[in-house]
Design a protein around this motif. Structure first.
Motif, PDB file in Angstrom:
ATOM      1  N   GLU A   1     -23.256  -6.656  -4.490  1.00 27.69           N
ATOM      2  CA  GLU A   1     -23.789  -8.220  -4.306  1.00 27.69           C
ATOM      3  C   GLU A   1     -22.730  -9.228  -4.087  1.00 27.69           C
ATOM      4  OE1 GLU A   1     -27.335 -11.060  -6.078  1.00 27.69           O
ATOM      5  OE2 GLU A   1     -26.682  -9.174  -7.101  1.00 27.69           O
ATOM      6  N   ASN A   2     -22.743  -9.926  -3.155  1.00 24.78           N
ATOM      7  CA  ASN A   2     -22.018 -11.101  -2.680  1.00 24.78           C
ATOM      8  C   ASN A   2     -20.253 -10.806  -2.621  1.00 24.78           C
ATOM      9  OD1 ASN A   2     -24.240 -13.051  -2.895  1.00 24.78           O
ATOM     10  ND2 ASN A   2     -24.070 -12.940  -5.242  1.00 24.78           N
ATOM     11  N   HIS A   3     -20.055  -9.734  -2.412  1.00 29.07           N
ATOM     12  CA  HIS A   3     -18.826  -9.240  -2.173  1.00 29.07           C
ATOM     13  C   HIS A   3     -18.040  -9.697  -1.051  1.00 29.07           C
ATOM     14  CE1 HIS A   3     -15.126  -6.968  -2.330  1.00 29.07           C
ATOM     15  NE2 HIS A   3     -15.377  -6.140  -1.083  1.00 29.07           N
ATOM     16  N   GLN A   4     -17.000 -10.344  -0.916  1.00 29.58           N
ATOM     17  CA  GLN A   4     -16.423 -10.891  -0.048  1.00 29.58           C
ATOM     18  C   GLN A   4     -14.979 -10.569  -0.003  1.00 29.58           C
ATOM     19  OE1 GLN A   4     -16.928 -15.333   0.479  1.00 29.58           O
ATOM     20  NE2 GLN A   4     -18.963 -15.039  -0.683  1.00 29.58           N
ATOM     21  N   CYS A   5     -14.570  -9.760   0.927  1.00 28.30           N
ATOM     22  CA  CYS A   5     -12.938  -9.081   0.792  1.00 28.30           C
ATOM     23  C   CYS A   5     -11.899  -9.862   0.734  1.00 28.30           C
ATOM     24  CB  CYS A   5     -13.105  -8.125   2.036  1.00 28.30           C
ATOM     25  SG  CYS A   5     -14.140  -6.520   2.316  1.00 28.30           S
ATOM     26  N   ASN A   6     -12.147 -10.873   1.530  1.00 34.95           N
ATOM     27  CA  ASN A   6     -10.915 -11.836   1.650  1.00 34.95           C
ATOM     28  C   ASN A   6     -10.658 -12.527   0.260  1.00 34.95           C
ATOM     29  OD1 ASN A   6     -10.443 -11.322   4.252  1.00 34.95           O
ATOM     30  ND2 ASN A   6     -11.605 -12.955   4.970  1.00 34.95           N
ATOM     31  N   LYS A   7     -11.868 -12.996  -0.306  1.00 37.01           N
ATOM     32  CA  LYS A   7     -11.775 -13.517  -1.707  1.00 37.01           C
ATOM     33  C   LYS A   7     -11.253 -12.588  -2.797  1.00 37.01           C
ATOM     34  CE  LYS A   7     -14.910 -17.402  -1.070  1.00 37.01           C
ATOM     35  NZ  LYS A   7     -16.096 -18.330  -1.524  1.00 37.01           N
ATOM     36  N   TYR A   8     -11.818 -11.386  -2.723  1.00 39.11           N
ATOM     37  CA  TYR A   8     -11.526 -10.184  -3.942  1.00 39.11           C
ATOM     38  C   TYR A   8     -10.291  -9.988  -3.542  1.00 39.11           C
ATOM     39  CZ  TYR A   8     -12.175  -6.073  -6.308  1.00 39.11           C
ATOM     40  OH  TYR A   8     -11.960  -4.989  -7.238  1.00 39.11           O
TER      41      TYR A   8
END
Length: 507
Positions: free
Chosen positions: A410-417
């Protein structure tokens, strides 16, 4: 880079003082600028304690040092006054005893109608049982950044008592654990354990200092400060001294929002004092109660501390307990200890089993992983083994081929992670192993070759280690890691040839 604050551990001689004792020295980093300032050790909110002095304000460094003497006099006087009052209270019948929760003091028959308490919160008919176990009726102080008094359930207390008996511990220093202290006193004839309570809450003077016995010391765990001065500290040192095969330990239940650095310093200082007083190199057993998700903050400073897989229940926390309105996976609170985990026995507690492979007690849902060679769960779920990560992860996680990690869906964003990732090879933040260009330069691989290896891993469904290029494990557990990276490890600190500074291993 943002702002970060750390505690600078040093002697507090010359530090400014507030009513909570000597202040702590903090260092704030904003971008590339550093500021040092002194602030209260016990209260992080300036609305609670306004002490805030910049280091460059030299004229303020010695301000209010007279408070040390004032604190000592107030503490000793309060202890004396409450001891005398308790003697009077015990002579009264149950129906003639009351307690003022506003003033934090007992009232006896002749004082009940006093106008001074007219609009206060009064509790009547205080029994002997309540006097012996005051946390059953005192109103808890529950600010996580301050006192955070969450009281252990009876089931947890029984488990602690069982652990102490099996370890043959007969003296316990309870630091910020008032319910454990009163439990040990109440069951002294059965457990044969002596205890003392060190706590910031002066209400306990009324209950634990009477009949000439002193087992409560007004104390600040974050600067190792005894409000009663050297005389009280000497009594504490006498308790630490072992005789006739006595075995002592420390048990602490600090506020969950506290800074760990000053508490670690306190525990290490007490441990050193213990060894000096007993002229021994024996390790002082320590039990530290803290949430499992704060593990890194303890083990990075005290690598000898291991987290037990026992869920601690509280009676007055909204979710940290068993039951329908509790947390689904059970309480997240655990015990961290320097006692070898195979010596901790949980046989009297339902829901736990002895893992013969790990040789330690774990919760029943914590299943052993033969590939990781451990029972990996920490949060109360049954972890699953991800072959592409080559480690066990939470069951709610799914592998992201882009991030090269298992993450929350849920709400996973590759760039931010990926900005928060730590590379398992160079130990630096902001990229994963498939983007470690420092390592590519050393091993002679280019980005195109690494991309092919990554694609091969996905195709065969097993991780290919980018250090040795063999499948079945990750870079963090590679047997050739130290040789390939010229890596040096000491406690939880690592250094390798790709890094310019030391890093704490948190993976």
């Amino acid at each position: 880079m943002g702002e970060s604050i750390r505690v600078v551990i040093e002697s507090d001689d010359g530090h400014p003082v507030c009513k909570h004792g000597p202040a702590l020295l903090f260092e704030r980093r904003i971008e590339n600028e550093f500021q040092r300032f002194y602030a209260c050790s016990a209260y992080r909110d300036q609305n609670e304690c306004p002490l805030h002095v910049r280091v460059d304000q030299n004229e303020a460094k010695l301000q209010d040092r007279h408070l040390l003497t004032e604190n000592k006099e107030n503490s000793l006087n309060l202890a004396h006054d409450q001891s005398i009052l308790m003697q009077k209270v015990l002579k009264e019948s149950t129906f003639e005893r009351s307690y003022c929760h506003t003033c934090h003091t007992f009232l006896i028959a002749s004082e009940k109608i006093s106008n001074a308490h007219k609009h206060h919160t009064i509790q009547k008919s205080i029994t002997n049982e309540q006097i012996q176990r005051p946390t059953t009726f005192l109103r808890s102080l529950s600010n996580d950044k301050r006192e955070a008094q969450y009281f252990f359930s009876d089931e947890s207390l029984k488990c602690f008592g069982h652990i102490f008996k099996r370890l043959q511990i007969n003296k316990i220093v309870c630091i910020g654990a008032p319910r454990l202290h009163e439990f040990l006193k109440y069951h002294k004839s059965k457990l044969h354990i002596e205890s003392i309570l060190l706590d910031l809450d002066t209400r306990f003077y009324s209950f634990h200092n009477r009949d000439g016995l002193c087992d409560f010391f007004h104390y600040n765990m974050f600067n190792n400060y005894f409000f009663g001065g050297d005389e009280v500290q000497m009594k504490f040192h006498q308790f630490l001294q072992n005789a006739n095969n006595e075995k002592c330990c420390i048990f602490t239940d600090p506020p969950f929002g506290c800074r760990t650095e000053p508490l670690v310093s306190t525990l290490q200082t007490i441990s050193q004092t213990y060894r000096r007083l007993n002229r021994s190199h024996d390790i002082l057993p320590i039990f530290w109660v803290f949430p499992y998700f704060m593990e890194m903050y303890i083990t990075s400073l005290m690598p000898e501390m291991d987290m037990l897989d026992y869920k601690i229940d509280y009676t007055n926390h909204e979710t940290y307990h068993s039951g329908q309105d509790g947390r689904k996976q059970g309480s997240p609170v655990r015990i961290f200890t320097n006692v070898p985990s195979h010596l901790i026995d949980l046989s009297i507690v339902n829901g736990y089993r002895l893992c013969k492979k790990c040789k330690r007690w774990v919760s029943t849902e914590n299943q052993h992983c033969d590939q990781c060679k451990k029972c990996p769960s920490k949060n109360g779920d049954t972890y699953v083994h991800c072959k592409l990560c080559a480690t066990c992860v939470k069951p709610s996680y799914r592998h992201c081929n882009n991030c090269w990690r298992c993450t929350q869906i849920e709400n996973h964003q590759c760039n931010k992670y990926q900005l928060q990732l730590k590379c398992m090879i160079c130990l630096q933040k902001g990229h994963n192993e498939t983007n470690c260009h420092k390592w590519f330069a050393v091993c002679g691989k280019n980005t195109k070759e690494i991309t092919k290896l990554k694609a091969k891993s996905i195709k065969i469904g097993r991780r290919i280690c980018l250090l040795c290029f063999k499948p079945g494990h990750n870079e963090n557990t590679c047997a050739k890691r130290k040789h390939l990276l010229d890596e040096i490890s000491f406690l939880n600190q690592c250094y390798n040839k790709l890094s310019n500074i030391h890093y704490t291993v948190t993976m």
